[in-house]
Design an enzyme around this catalytic site. Structure first.
Site, PDB file in Angstrom:
ATOM      1  N   ASP A 260       2.550  -4.652   9.381  1.00 31.58           N
ATOM      2  CA  ASP A 260       2.063  -5.543  10.435  1.00 31.58           C
ATOM      3  C   ASP A 260       1.915  -4.757  11.733  1.00 31.58           C
ATOM      4  O   ASP A 260       2.596  -3.757  11.952  1.00 31.58           O
ATOM      5  CB  ASP A 260       3.063  -6.686  10.610  1.00 31.58           C
ATOM      6  CG  ASP A 260       2.512  -7.799  11.487  1.00 31.58           C
ATOM      7  OD1 ASP A 260       1.289  -7.826  11.728  1.00 31.58           O
ATOM      8  OD2 ASP A 260       3.302  -8.653  11.924  1.00 31.58           O
ATOM      9  N   GLU A 261       1.013  -5.216  12.619  1.00 37.88           N
ATOM     10  CA  GLU A 261       0.786  -4.591  13.932  1.00 37.88           C
ATOM     11  C   GLU A 261       0.537  -3.082  13.785  1.00 37.88           C
ATOM     12  O   GLU A 261       1.138  -2.266  14.497  1.00 37.88           O
ATOM     13  CB  GLU A 261       1.995  -4.844  14.857  1.00 37.88           C
ATOM     14  CG  GLU A 261       2.351  -6.310  15.035  1.00 37.88           C
ATOM     15  CD  GLU A 261       1.365  -7.089  15.893  1.00 37.88           C
ATOM     16  OE1 GLU A 261       0.312  -6.521  16.260  1.00 37.88           O
ATOM     17  OE2 GLU A 261       1.635  -8.264  16.172  1.00 37.88           O
TER      18      GLU A 261
ATOM     19  N   GLN B  37      -5.486  -5.413  20.714  1.00 39.30           N
ATOM     20  CA  GLN B  37      -4.156  -5.781  21.197  1.00 39.30           C
ATOM     21  C   GLN B  37      -3.186  -4.606  21.142  1.00 39.30           C
ATOM     22  O   GLN B  37      -1.973  -4.801  21.076  1.00 39.30           O
ATOM     23  CB  GLN B  37      -3.611  -6.962  20.385  1.00 39.30           C
ATOM     24  CG  GLN B  37      -4.447  -8.225  20.518  1.00 39.30           C
ATOM     25  CD  GLN B  37      -3.829  -9.425  19.823  1.00 39.30           C
ATOM     26  OE1 GLN B  37      -2.786  -9.931  20.232  1.00 39.30           O
ATOM     27  NE2 GLN B  37      -4.475  -9.887  18.766  1.00 39.30           N
TER      28      GLN B  37
ATOM     29  N   LYS C  72      -2.986 -13.962  11.237  1.00 36.70           N
ATOM     30  CA  LYS C  72      -2.572 -12.782  10.482  1.00 36.70           C
ATOM     31  C   LYS C  72      -1.217 -12.978   9.809  1.00 36.70           C
ATOM     32  O   LYS C  72      -1.002 -12.486   8.705  1.00 36.70           O
ATOM     33  CB  LYS C  72      -2.547 -11.542  11.375  1.00 36.70           C
ATOM     34  CG  LYS C  72      -1.410 -11.464  12.373  1.00 36.70           C
ATOM     35  CD  LYS C  72      -1.434 -10.142  13.113  1.00 36.70           C
ATOM     36  CE  LYS C  72      -0.317 -10.077  14.146  1.00 36.70           C
ATOM     37  NZ  LYS C  72       1.019 -10.103  13.531  1.00 36.70           N
ATOM     38  N   THR C  73      -0.294 -13.688  10.468  1.00 35.97           N
ATOM     39  CA  THR C  73       1.008 -13.922   9.844  1.00 35.97           C
ATOM     40  C   THR C  73       0.851 -14.763   8.582  1.00 35.97           C
ATOM     41  O   THR C  73       1.491 -14.507   7.557  1.00 35.97           O
ATOM     42  CB  THR C  73       1.961 -14.622  10.828  1.00 35.97           C
ATOM     43  OG1 THR C  73       2.061 -13.835  12.023  1.00 35.97           O
ATOM     44  CG2 THR C  73       3.342 -14.780  10.222  1.00 35.97           C
TER      45      THR C  73
ATOM     46  N   ARG D 162      -3.184 -15.664  25.076  1.00 39.05           N
ATOM     47  CA  ARG D 162      -1.953 -16.411  24.806  1.00 39.05           C
ATOM     48  C   ARG D 162      -2.170 -17.893  25.068  1.00 39.05           C
ATOM     49  O   ARG D 162      -1.364 -18.725  24.644  1.00 39.05           O
ATOM     50  CB  ARG D 162      -0.793 -15.931  25.697  1.00 39.05           C
ATOM     51  CG  ARG D 162      -0.364 -14.477  25.566  1.00 39.05           C
ATOM     52  CD  ARG D 162      -0.152 -14.041  24.143  1.00 39.05           C
ATOM     53  NE  ARG D 162      -1.367 -13.433  23.610  1.00 39.05           N
ATOM     54  CZ  ARG D 162      -1.573 -13.171  22.326  1.00 39.05           C
ATOM     55  NH1 ARG D 162      -0.657 -13.502  21.440  1.00 39.05           N
ATOM     56  NH2 ARG D 162      -2.686 -12.610  21.915  1.00 39.05           N
TER      57      ARG D 162
END
Length: 740
Positions: free
Chosen positions: A218-219, A249, A32-33, A601
């Site tokens: 974002d997020e 998330q 996504k980044t 992670r």
């Protein structure tokens, strides 16, 4: 274009979106980044949007810095002049320019938590409100909630239904007035004030909404109501809003995040384009499939099927240890072995846990093995304020001349002993050549003190003398428990009623557990020796920030990070999921999302551990395995369980066959068989089974682990009491209608 060459088809579709509302659902490790950075570069290079017309918002300064660096690498000088930063930094910038409309001067101060607390103490003192009956952090927590939900002072006052809520409304009003008098804003103001500004001034709204032709968030799943309203307002004219996030998330509900902001995006923007990024580049096939099996048990989510071209990788190792002490030792041994056999750096390893209190046993294990480690996003256990406070009490009991410890805790918790009183006590001590603790014994001779100050100092003196008189007859754990109780520290934390206060209380319980372990491994377990050991932990650093070190952090702090090897410690009912979520389905789904975040992670290896029992204020408490482990198909797991002093490995399919699969929002949980000692009949107990105890009455089984004589149950009784018990010793009666 070179700008698009490195993107997969879904990423390319998101980057080249022609305009209008766009929702990018970005699964874990799906890039996504990269998509956000390339999207911004595409807007600049292809769609010819001016940098000043782009607003890109992230949730952390670290994320904003990484985003800006990527964009500069792609777009070069063309990126200069963009509005990029956290919600708070962007809003502060807006308020510096537009705040005068609300009477806010451009040179306003921003108050942090400590500033807010000091201000609230002054206000409560002026209003004659007791700091012990209503601790300032508790009042500020309520005010923060109101601001995050855009509730004004008047609205909070009108909603007050009892004296406590009326007092909060009064403090809210006084607090707001005090902030204005000091030309200051708190962190919640930075978001709520621009919303208030734009709603009260159509001209200001139009100026800013026209300025930002492109708004990227974002997020998005982590936005609260104030942030959500701000995004809606700023994108109200051009409607070019790009929201990127992952509902799986969303783990910050406790601080106001509202997952429905993402889930309802298509209702807010009926013409929205929705793109799912489902190719993951981070984890192995095994880790990805296992984590997907866990998260699909949630109902509040958008469907997505993550896949990867990465290798299958190794199975997930699940290890059951006898205690938190043994868990810490196991984690240290595993890291040592992997570092040696697989030629890994210590920086490749991360240990994740649900609560900060868990780090104590883990840190002890790493320290005993000489392994370097770093606490990410937190403080080492023995350096946390509440631990240092309790240790200061203990040091003063052992060493009455310790003036530093006395100064630290003489007014902790608040006893009304201020700096002036302490200064006069010190002066009397210096004038008479005696330590401050000796000066306490002569407090009536200090002429500069009034009767109230003498009385308060006398109460503290009597507390210390009473505690010191019991040192010789009590073992270390009981001294710790007595200090925490008689000093009023535990009551003080309980009265605050905040998430932070609950975590601090759990840390003190962990200190108590450390006392038990110290006692068990030392022939002469004196308090002096205990303090000596702790001092070595605090004062000797085995590493510095530039060295390779194992990363320790909570599952919340792990969000956005990745590591080659990840350990999830304490996979037990009551920890993950946390016991506070047992009666709330939405909280339980968030706990499952938190576990999913931890699993994803891991890039190459994932190891999960649990303890069969842990120490607490109520003694040795048996633990049961987390229900989330039951969601993972057996073919992805390798189980390691303790047998006496050795370990054996057994296939997950063996346990699966005995209890069947669990599925859906409310998994049935493991079905465990045990023999009825009276009739010899075989019975089956599962989550939801009704039982009765002669003292605690009827209740329901909420968790179970083990077999036969080792079957452990977590039972919530109808009275509200929760107990973890060994079935063979608990004298539980299974109600007839629940027999299998």
């Amino acid at each position: 274009m070179d700008l698009l060459e490195s993107l997969n088809p879904r990423q390319k579709e998101a980057v080249t979106h022609p305009g209008g509302p766009l929702l990018v659902i970005a699964g874990a490790g799906s890039g996504k980044t990269r998509v956000l950075a390339h999207r911004i570069a595409y807007l600049l290079a292809v769609m010819k949007v001016y940098p000043s017309e782009i607003l890109a918002v992230t949730f952390t300064n670290k994320a904003a810095g990484e985003m800006a660096e990527r964009v500069r690498g792609l777009a070069g000088r063309a990126a200069q002049g963009m509005w990029m930063g956290t919600f708070h930094s962007v809003c502060a910038r807006i308020l510096r320019v537009e705040g005068k409309i609300l009477g806010i001067s451009s040179d306003f101060s921003i108050y942090d938590d400590r500033d807010q607390t000091l201000l609230m103490k002054q206000i409560m003192g002026d209003l004659g409100i007791s700091l012990t009956k209503l601790p300032p952090p508790a009042a500020l927590s309520k005010i923060s909630w109101a601001k995050s939900n855009l509730l004004s002072v008047e609205e909070v006052a009108s909603m007050a239904g009892n004296p406590y809520e009326e007092r909060i409304a009064t403090l809210y009003s006084a607090y707001e007035n005090a902030l204005r008098e000091n030309n200051a804003l708190d962190f919640d103001d930075l978001i709520s004030m621009p919303v208030r500004l734009f709603k009260s001034s159509p001209e200001a709204l139009e100026r800013n909404a026209r300025r930002f032709r492109q708004v990227l968030i974002d997020e998005y799943q982590d936005t609260n109501q104030a942030q959500y309203a701000l995004v809606q307002l700023l994108s109200s004219i051009h409607r070019n809003v790009c929201a990127v996030g992952d509902d799986d998330q969303s783990i910050y509900r406790w601080r106001g995040a509202d997952i429905t902001n993402l889930l309802n995006f298509e209702q807010d923007f009926p013409d929205a384009t929705v793109i799912r990024l489902e190719q993951s580049y981070r984890s192995t096939k095994t880790i990805l499939a296992a984590s997907q099996a866990v998260i699909k048990c949630n109902v509040q989510r958008k469907d997505k099927d993550l896949w990867t071209e990465n290798s299958v990788g190794r199975k997930i190792l699940v290890s059951a240890l006898s205690s938190e002490w043994e868990e810490g030792e196991f984690l240290a041994r595993s890291i040592e072995q992997a570092a040696r056999d697989e030629d890994r750096r210590y920086g490749d390893f991360a240990i994740l846990y649900r609560t900060n209190a868990q780090s104590r046993a883990i840190e002890d294990g790493l320290r005993r093995s000489g392994l370097p480690y770093v606490i990410v996003g937190g403080t080492k256990f023995y350096e946390r304020k509440e631990i240092k406070d309790i240790l200061a009490y203990l040091r003063l009991l052992v060493n009455p001349r310790d003036a530093v410890s006395l100064a630290r805790i003489i007014n902790v918790p608040n006893r009304g002993i201020g700096s002036v009183t302490l200064s006069r006590l010190r002066q009397f001590s210096a004038d008479n050549g005696i330590p401050p603790s000796a000066a306490l014994e002569r407090v009536d001779e200090i002429g500069e003190l009034n009767s109230g100050a003498r009385r308060r100092l006398g109460v503290f003196r009597d507390l210390i003398n009473r505690l010191r008189s019991q040192l010789e007859e009590l073992p270390v754990p009981e001294v710790i428990a007595l200090v925490a109780k008689d000093s009023g520290y535990m009551v003080y934390l309980k009265e605050q009623g905040t998430v932070e206060a609950l975590a601090r209380a759990e840390n003190i319980e962990e200190l108590l557990a450390g006392g038990f372990e110290f006692q068990e491994r030392n022939e002469e377990p004196t308090l002096r020796k205990f303090l000596e050991e702790v001092s070595l932990v605090m004062d000797i650093d085995l590493w510095d920030d530039r060295r390779e070190a194992v990363s320790l952090m909570t599952l919340h702090n792990a969000k956005g990070l990745e590591f080659p090897v990840v350990f999830i410690a304490g996979a037990e009912e009551g920890l993950i999921p946390h016991h506070t979520s047992f009666e709330d389905e939405e909280e339980m789904e968030e706990e499952r999302r938190l576990f999913y975040v931890g699993m994803t992670r891991a890039k190459q290896r994932l190891l999960i551990s649990m303890a069969a029992g842990r120490r607490g204020f109520h003694g040795w408490m048996p633990q049961v395995a987390s229900r989330f482990l039951e969601n993972i198909p057996g073919e992805f797991l390798e189980i390691m369980t303790p047998v006496g002093d050795t370990y054996t490995r057994e296939g997950r399919h063996q346990t699966r066959e005995s209890h069947g699969r669990s599925a859906g929002r409310q998994p049935a949980g493991p079905r465990r068989q045990f023999d009825d000692v009276d009739t010899g009949e075989e019975k089956v107990v599962r989550i939801g089974t009704r039982v009765r105890h002669p003292d605690w009455g009827p209740g329901s089984v909420r968790g179970c682990e083990g077999y036969g004589a080792q079957l452990r149950l977590t039972v919530r009784f109808d009275s509200g009491i929760i107990k973890r018990v060994l079935a063979s010793y608990a004298n539980l009666e299974m109600l007839d209608e629940d027999y299998a």
